[in-house]
Design an enzyme around this catalytic site. Structure first.
Site, PDB file in Angstrom:
ATOM      1  N   SER A  85      54.577  71.444  17.346  1.00  0.00           N
ATOM      2  CA  SER A  85      53.334  72.068  17.871  1.00  0.00           C
ATOM      3  C   SER A  85      51.896  71.525  17.539  1.00  0.00           C
ATOM      4  O   SER A  85      51.085  71.626  18.302  1.00  0.00           O
ATOM      5  CB  SER A  85      53.364  73.498  17.582  1.00  0.00           C
ATOM      6  OG  SER A  85      53.212  73.766  16.264  1.00  0.00           O
ATOM      7  N   ARG A  86      51.917  70.606  16.538  1.00  0.00           N
ATOM      8  CA  ARG A  86      50.665  69.966  16.222  1.00  0.00           C
ATOM      9  C   ARG A  86      51.025  68.584  15.471  1.00  0.00           C
ATOM     10  O   ARG A  86      52.031  68.300  15.209  1.00  0.00           O
ATOM     11  CB  ARG A  86      49.562  70.827  15.420  1.00  0.00           C
ATOM     12  CG  ARG A  86      50.369  71.082  14.183  1.00  0.00           C
ATOM     13  CD  ARG A  86      49.465  72.107  13.251  1.00  0.00           C
ATOM     14  NE  ARG A  86      49.717  71.938  11.772  1.00  0.00           N
ATOM     15  CZ  ARG A  86      49.158  72.587  10.861  1.00  0.00           C
ATOM     16  NH1 ARG A  86      48.427  73.726  11.234  1.00  0.00           N
ATOM     17  NH2 ARG A  86      49.333  72.354   9.699  1.00  0.00           N
TER      18      ARG A  86
ATOM     19  N   ILE B 166      47.869  59.528   7.611  1.00  0.00           N
ATOM     20  CA  ILE B 166      47.624  59.962   9.037  1.00  0.00           C
ATOM     21  C   ILE B 166      46.729  61.253   9.291  1.00  0.00           C
ATOM     22  O   ILE B 166      46.892  62.145   8.497  1.00  0.00           O
ATOM     23  CB  ILE B 166      49.149  60.182   9.515  1.00  0.00           C
ATOM     24  CG1 ILE B 166      50.112  59.143   9.084  1.00  0.00           C
ATOM     25  CG2 ILE B 166      49.000  60.322  11.108  1.00  0.00           C
ATOM     26  CD1 ILE B 166      49.700  57.834   9.690  1.00  0.00           C
TER      27      ILE B 166
ATOM     28  N   GLY C 177      58.817  71.491  13.980  1.00  0.00           N
ATOM     29  CA  GLY C 177      57.226  71.371  13.838  1.00  0.00           C
ATOM     30  C   GLY C 177      56.650  70.666  14.910  1.00  0.00           C
ATOM     31  O   GLY C 177      55.748  69.881  14.528  1.00  0.00           O
TER      32      GLY C 177
ATOM     33  N   TYR D 169      56.026  67.621  -3.657  1.00  0.00           N
ATOM     34  CA  TYR D 169      56.207  67.095  -2.394  1.00  0.00           C
ATOM     35  C   TYR D 169      56.879  65.587  -2.339  1.00  0.00           C
ATOM     36  O   TYR D 169      57.696  65.205  -1.446  1.00  0.00           O
ATOM     37  CB  TYR D 169      54.592  66.824  -1.887  1.00  0.00           C
ATOM     38  CG  TYR D 169      54.581  66.257  -0.276  1.00  0.00           C
ATOM     39  CD1 TYR D 169      54.644  66.857   0.775  1.00  0.00           C
ATOM     40  CD2 TYR D 169      53.970  64.948  -0.080  1.00  0.00           C
ATOM     41  CE1 TYR D 169      54.866  66.432   2.052  1.00  0.00           C
ATOM     42  CE2 TYR D 169      53.820  64.406   1.213  1.00  0.00           C
ATOM     43  CZ  TYR D 169      54.183  65.078   1.850  1.00  0.00           C
ATOM     44  OH  TYR D 169      54.093  64.599   3.575  1.00  0.00           O
TER      45      TYR D 169
ATOM     46  N   ALA E 190      58.957  64.619  -4.372  1.00  0.00           N
ATOM     47  CA  ALA E 190      60.521  64.656  -4.843  1.00  0.00           C
ATOM     48  C   ALA E 190      60.903  64.991  -3.513  1.00  0.00           C
ATOM     49  O   ALA E 190      62.059  64.424  -3.231  1.00  0.00           O
ATOM     50  CB  ALA E 190      60.575  65.891  -5.803  1.00  0.00           C
TER      51      ALA E 190
END
Ligand code: NAD
Length: 248
Positions: free
Chosen positions: A15-16, A189, A13, A156, A158
């Site tokens: 790319s951003r 963030i 992940g 999320y 969990a």
């Protein structure tokens, strides 16, 4: 001290957001960075271009972390071609937020498939390569939510708590092979993932942050780079919080 020249790093992940900042931070320390993406090929290419423009080395690699066959095949082939794989940053993640009573089964499956199964699969493929070299670094992107909970984020939370158990278990399993395994738990963030949060939620979260502001992806990336470096050679099974004091 944080030098990574000669090392190969995979950021899932990448790319951003935090993944992009991490790819750039590792490349700035001299690593050749493999920037994984699932849909954002164009974005991933721009990350590679940005790294190369600063004299760094990087390449893109598309695969869906939730597809264990595809991820293992891609990781094994990349490691073979580049001759090594020293660092895995399991960053890819999704969040589908809702109260537990409203969460759909397919949403549970999706979040657990990407966040937990995806991390397990990438770690397994990477550790196979690292074991042969008897050295390696694995860093999982967990979350403050996995440590303290957050109403509306049961699935999320969990998934992110699962990564902390995984971190400690893999740290024990592969310490004797020279592989360290650690987790980062970012707080709030500023990325695309948090941009969809309502103003009310954001305000509430800001009040809970002693440093009084949200974090930047680069501030998480710096912690990842540290854990991947020789400076962190005696740290394993640890969770490093990057949350502005939100949870201590
Ligand atoms: P983001 O949504 O900007 O980036 C997530 C990345 O993961 C994207 O590039 C996305 O394409 C990729 N991804 C999603 N599913 C994938 C799949 N199946 N295969 C491959 N890649 C996939 O999010 P972010 O804020 O940069 O978060 C990065 C990580 O940090 C996530 O694991 C997230 O849970 C965690 N985190 C973020 C925050 C925050 O406040 N932003 C806080 C704590 C933890």
């Amino acid at each position: 001290m944080f030098g990574l020249s000669g090392k190969v790093a995979l950021v899932t992940g990448g790319s951003r957001g935090i993944g992009r900042a991490t790819a750039e931070a590792l490349a700035a320390q001299g690593a050749h960075v493999i920037v994984n993406y699932v849909r954002g090929e164009e974005e991933a290419r721009r990350v590679v271009e940005a790294i190369e423009a600063r004299g760094g080395k990087a390449e893109t690699l598309g695969f869906d972390v939730a597809d264990l066959g595809a991820s293992e095949e891609a990781i094994t082939a990349a490691a073979k071609r580049l001759g090594r794989l020293d660092i895995l940053v399991a960053n890819a993640g999704v969040s589908i937020d809702n109260l537990l009573l409203r969460v759909k089964e397919e949403e549970i499956d999706r979040v657990l498939s990407v966040n937990v199964k995806g991390a397990l699969g990438c770690a397994r493929a990477a550790i196979k390569v690292m074991m042969r070299a008897r050295t390696g670094r694995v860093v999982f992107l967990s979350s403050v939510v996995g440590e303290m909970g957050n109403a509306g984020q049961s699935v999320y939370a969990a998934s992110k708590a699962a990564l902390l158990g995984l971190t400690k278990t893999l740290a024990r399993e592969y310490a004797s092979r020279g592989i360290t395994v650690n987790a980062i738990t970012p707080g709030f963030i500023d990325t695309d993932m948090t941009s969809s949060l309502g103003e009310g939620t954001k305000e509430g979260m800001l009040k809970a942050i002693p440093l009084g502001r949200t974090g930047r992806p680069e501030e998480v990336a710096a912690a990842v780079a540290f854990l991947c470096s020789d400076a962190a050679s005696y740290i394993t099974g640890e969770t490093l919080r990057v949350n502005g004091g939100m949870y201590m």
